[in-house]
Scaffold this motif. Structure first.
Motif, PDB file in Angstrom:
ATOM      1  N   ASP A   1       0.864  -1.179   0.000  1.00 54.94           N
ATOM      2  CA  ASP A   1       0.000   0.000   0.000  1.00 54.94           C
ATOM      3  C   ASP A   1       0.903   1.232   0.000  1.00 54.94           C
ATOM      4  O   ASP A   1       2.106   1.136   0.269  1.00 54.94           O
ATOM      5  N   LEU A   2       0.321   2.375  -0.314  1.00 54.22           N
ATOM      6  CA  LEU A   2       1.069   3.623  -0.334  1.00 54.22           C
ATOM      7  C   LEU A   2       0.651   4.414   0.895  1.00 54.22           C
ATOM      8  O   LEU A   2      -0.401   5.040   0.906  1.00 54.22           O
ATOM      9  N   LEU A   3       1.475   4.329   1.941  1.00 50.74           N
ATOM     10  CA  LEU A   3       1.109   4.887   3.241  1.00 50.74           C
ATOM     11  C   LEU A   3       1.614   6.327   3.378  1.00 50.74           C
ATOM     12  O   LEU A   3       2.632   6.704   2.785  1.00 50.74           O
ATOM     13  N   PRO A   4       0.889   7.135   4.171  1.00 52.02           N
ATOM     14  CA  PRO A   4       1.179   8.582   4.202  1.00 52.02           C
ATOM     15  C   PRO A   4       2.429   8.953   5.022  1.00 52.02           C
ATOM     16  O   PRO A   4       2.754   8.307   6.008  1.00 52.02           O
ATOM     17  N   VAL A   5       3.064  10.016   4.565  1.00 55.92           N
ATOM     18  CA  VAL A   5       4.293  10.517   5.201  1.00 55.92           C
ATOM     19  C   VAL A   5       3.975  11.852   5.869  1.00 55.92           C
ATOM     20  O   VAL A   5       3.299  12.685   5.253  1.00 55.92           O
ATOM     21  N   PRO A   6       4.425  12.058   7.106  1.00 53.30           N
ATOM     22  CA  PRO A   6       4.245  13.390   7.700  1.00 53.30           C
ATOM     23  C   PRO A   6       5.201  14.378   7.017  1.00 53.30           C
ATOM     24  O   PRO A   6       6.332  14.012   6.687  1.00 53.30           O
ATOM     25  N   TYR A   7       4.717  15.582   6.780  1.00 47.24           N
ATOM     26  CA  TYR A   7       5.546  16.548   6.051  1.00 47.24           C
ATOM     27  C   TYR A   7       6.390  17.347   7.033  1.00 47.24           C
ATOM     28  O   TYR A   7       6.095  18.513   7.339  1.00 47.24           O
ATOM     29  N   THR A   8       7.440  16.677   7.520  1.00 51.13           N
ATOM     30  CA  THR A   8       8.370  17.263   8.493  1.00 51.13           C
ATOM     31  C   THR A   8       9.765  17.330   7.881  1.00 51.13           C
ATOM     32  O   THR A   8      10.047  16.701   6.867  1.00 51.13           O
ATOM     33  N   GLN A   9      10.652  18.062   8.541  1.00 48.21           N
ATOM     34  CA  GLN A   9      12.039  18.164   8.074  1.00 48.21           C
ATOM     35  C   GLN A   9      12.711  16.800   8.092  1.00 48.21           C
ATOM     36  O   GLN A   9      13.473  16.456   7.177  1.00 48.21           O
ATOM     37  N   GLU A  10      12.429  16.014   9.123  1.00 46.71           N
ATOM     38  CA  GLU A  10      13.042  14.688   9.212  1.00 46.71           C
ATOM     39  C   GLU A  10      12.600  13.809   8.036  1.00 46.71           C
ATOM     40  O   GLU A  10      13.426  13.147   7.394  1.00 46.71           O
ATOM     41  N   SER A  11      11.295  13.812   7.753  1.00 49.54           N
ATOM     42  CA  SER A  11      10.785  13.017   6.625  1.00 49.54           C
ATOM     43  C   SER A  11      11.423  13.465   5.320  1.00 49.54           C
ATOM     44  O   SER A  11      11.786  12.641   4.473  1.00 49.54           O
ATOM     45  N   LEU A  12      11.540  14.774   5.161  1.00 50.39           N
ATOM     46  CA  LEU A  12      12.112  15.332   3.939  1.00 50.39           C
ATOM     47  C   LEU A  12      13.560  14.874   3.765  1.00 50.39           C
ATOM     48  O   LEU A  12      13.966  14.435   2.675  1.00 50.39           O
TER      49      LEU A  12
END
Lengths: 249, 324
Positions: free
Chosen positions: B151-162
């Motif tokens: 599945d394509l699970l959501p990513v939080p839009y944070t600096q760490e994720s980026l």
């Protein structure tokens, strides 16, 4: 929350493990539990649909509700360990054979093995021919030491039940008249011309192919009844399509 | 089985020396498409405004027989990893007639797991074999602790994720020797920890990795309804120059308690609001567009009629522009 922790918690929830969803700091148009259930349902439905596609006879035999429970148990206990879903069904037959809930359905694991074998054999598009020229390059002593190889995706099964009859009966939606006490030895293998072939084996044929599968040398195979006939037949049908010399063992 | 549970029915912005090197390298590659496979016509690029369809196995034989007039075909890369498979035989034939785009769903670029090297090698082998015009993946994750979720699970839009996403995308692009397009996701929830808008996150990925963007207009619409995202603002803010592919698809409405939610099923016709977004976005972007249909797959004729409708919409936009 660190991304690694968030993803670990999210994953646990998908796999039905206890998670404090409030720690994930989620927002959306519905209560968090319902939003997360959307993801969990998508995950299970997609894998269940995949398993249904690979195991149509199992699905037909046990019915939709039972199959969904079977799939759910498989997904939880044997999570997908590869991004390529193609081979996820590989362990389904073994899983069924070890599951207490299917202990009364003694032939179900065998039917699953046939479904999977058929699915895999169909995917094979080209089977190499037996390398007779290489065999001619060996002297008689070397030839006696060779071990024959069966083509990839060949399935050899011995069952106390009429597996092939049941499997074909499911496909034709006609299971009446099958003698459930009739044991069957069978083979299913890819074919260059017909996709996948499956048929019953007599005891001598089964003994011959089982010995090859177990790595027997040619000199051992010679002792099996009708050896030469079996060898010609299975090479001719591309079941045996290679060999290794004893030195490679 | 009676004791089993009932199945759930519902149903940084710093550019270091390495980045500068990458930027030059990818810019060069974006301007100079890879050579096509030997003996094949030159399908190494897809024309501006070309309309394509997603290739699904149920349509393989009909497409091979009829060779319908579509601008390009997109395939799910993972379905073609196995050499000498029936799938690869079909792809071999279709590659002679159509430009291809490889759309991946298994790289899990947003995950904190190490990249799956085996998967990456299979992808490179496929790409090296067919040299598709475009390669794309998703702004999502699908693995944790070596478990995969299909599945394509959501990513939080944070600096760490980026940082994590860009690091992994750079690794993939370096390994493949080509830039990827990154697709905006559908999400049914958002993270309170997010510190930037999705379009800011995507623009920053593009800036740091010199990748392209794949803009799925249906995903934007679905998110606008589910999460209150402003679709028009999204289209204004996304870096149009970086968008090299557009996706069009349908969704399904589902009533849960007192709220209606749109599910990104890719299982129906493109909706009117998404056609409108397409017309709006076509005024500034001429990237190739694709009609995707992944579930409840219709007859090929219906899929082709959706592609024809996309052509009509963009022709209407073009003729309107000519009047001015």
């Amino acid at each position: 929350m660190k991304l690694a922790d968030l993803q670990a918690q999210f994953s646990k929830h998908l796999l039905h493990q206890s998670v404090d969803l409030s720690s994930l700091n989620l927002t959306g148009p519905l209560p968090v539990e319902q939003l997360m259930s959307l993801y969990r349902n998508n995950f299970y439905v997609s894998l269940t649909d995949y398993l249904k596609g690979c195991f149509p006879s199992v699905d037909a035999l046990v019915g939709e509700e039972f199959f969904e429970q079977l799939a759910k148990a498989y997904i939880i206990q044997r999570p997908l360990d590869n991004p390529d879903i193609e081979l996820y069904g590989e362990g389904f037959s073994r899983f069924i054979s070890n599951l207490p809930q299917t202990s009364d359905l003694v032939y179900l694991a065998g039917i699953a093995a046939l479904d999977w074998g058929f699915d895999r054999a169909k995917a094979v598009t080209e089977i190499a021919s037996f390398p007779f020229a290489e065999l001619e390059g060996l002297d008689q002593q070397q030839q006696l030491k060779i071990c024959f190889k069966m083509s990839a995706q060949t399935l050899l099964l011995a069952s106390d039940y009429p597996l092939l009859s049941i499997w074909q009966g499911v496909a034709k939606d006609c299971l009446e008249g099958i003698d459930m006490g009739c044991a069957e030895n069978l083979i299913l293998h890819p074919s260059n011309t017909q996709g996948a072939l499956f048929y019953l084996l007599n005891s001598s044929q089964y003994e011959f192919l089982s010995a090859i599968s177990a790595g027997a040398r040619l000199q051992q195979l010679c002792e099996i009844e009708d050896f030469q006939q079996h060898l010609n037949y299975f090479i001719g049908n591309a079941v045996i399509n290679g060999f290794t010399t004893g030195d490679e063992r | 089985m009676s004791n089993w549970q009932q199945p759930d029915k519902r149903k940084e912005t710093h550019i270091d020396s390495c980045s500068v090197y990458s930027l030059k390298k990818w810019q060069l590659m974006l301007m100079t498409p890879a050579n096509s496979r030997a003996n094949y016509p030159d399908h190494s690029s897809i024309a501006d405004n070309a309309i394509g369809i997603g290739l699904r196995s149920t349509h393989h034989q009909q497409i091979l027989q009829q060779l319908p007039k579509v601008g390009w075909l997109e395939v799910h890369s993972e379905n073609f990893f196995i050499e000498n498979s029936a799938q690869r035989q079909v792809l071999d034939q279709l590659a002679e007639h159509y430009p291809l785009s490889f759309h991946g769903i298994g790289l899990s670029l947003g995950s904190t797991d190490p990249l799956n090297q085996s998967h990456l090698q299979q992808m490179k082998a496929l790409i090296d074999c067919y040299k598709p015009a475009l390669i794309s993946e998703h702004l999502s994750w699908s693995s944790n602790n070596s478990r995969y979720f299909n599945d394509l699970l959501p990513v939080p839009y944070t600096q760490e994720s980026l940082d994590i996403f860009c690091d992994r995308l750079n690794q993939v692009q370096d390994f493949l020797g080509r830039p990827l397009l990154i697709e905006n996701p559908t999400a049914y929830l958002s993270f309170s920890d997010s510190s930037m808008h999705e379009w800011e996150f995507l623009n920053e990925i593009q800036r740091r990795c010199q990748c392209g963007l794949l803009l799925d207009l249906n995903n934007i619409y679905v998110n606008s309804i589910n999460l209150g995202l402003n679709a028009q603002e999204y289209l204004r803010q996304i870096d149009v120059e970086a968008v090299r592919e557009i996706h069009l698809a349908g969704f399904t409405r589902r009533q849960l308690d007192n709220a209606e939610i749109l599910i990104d099923t890719h299982g129906s016709k493109v909706s009117k609001p998404v056609w409108q977004l397409f017309r709006d976005f076509r005024q500034s972007c001429n990237a190739p567009a694709l009609v995707e249909w992944d579930t409840d797959i219709p007859a090929l004729e219906e899929l082709l009629s959706q592609a024809e409708m996309a052509s009509q919409h963009q022709e209407a936009v073009a003729s309107k522009e000519q009047k001015f």
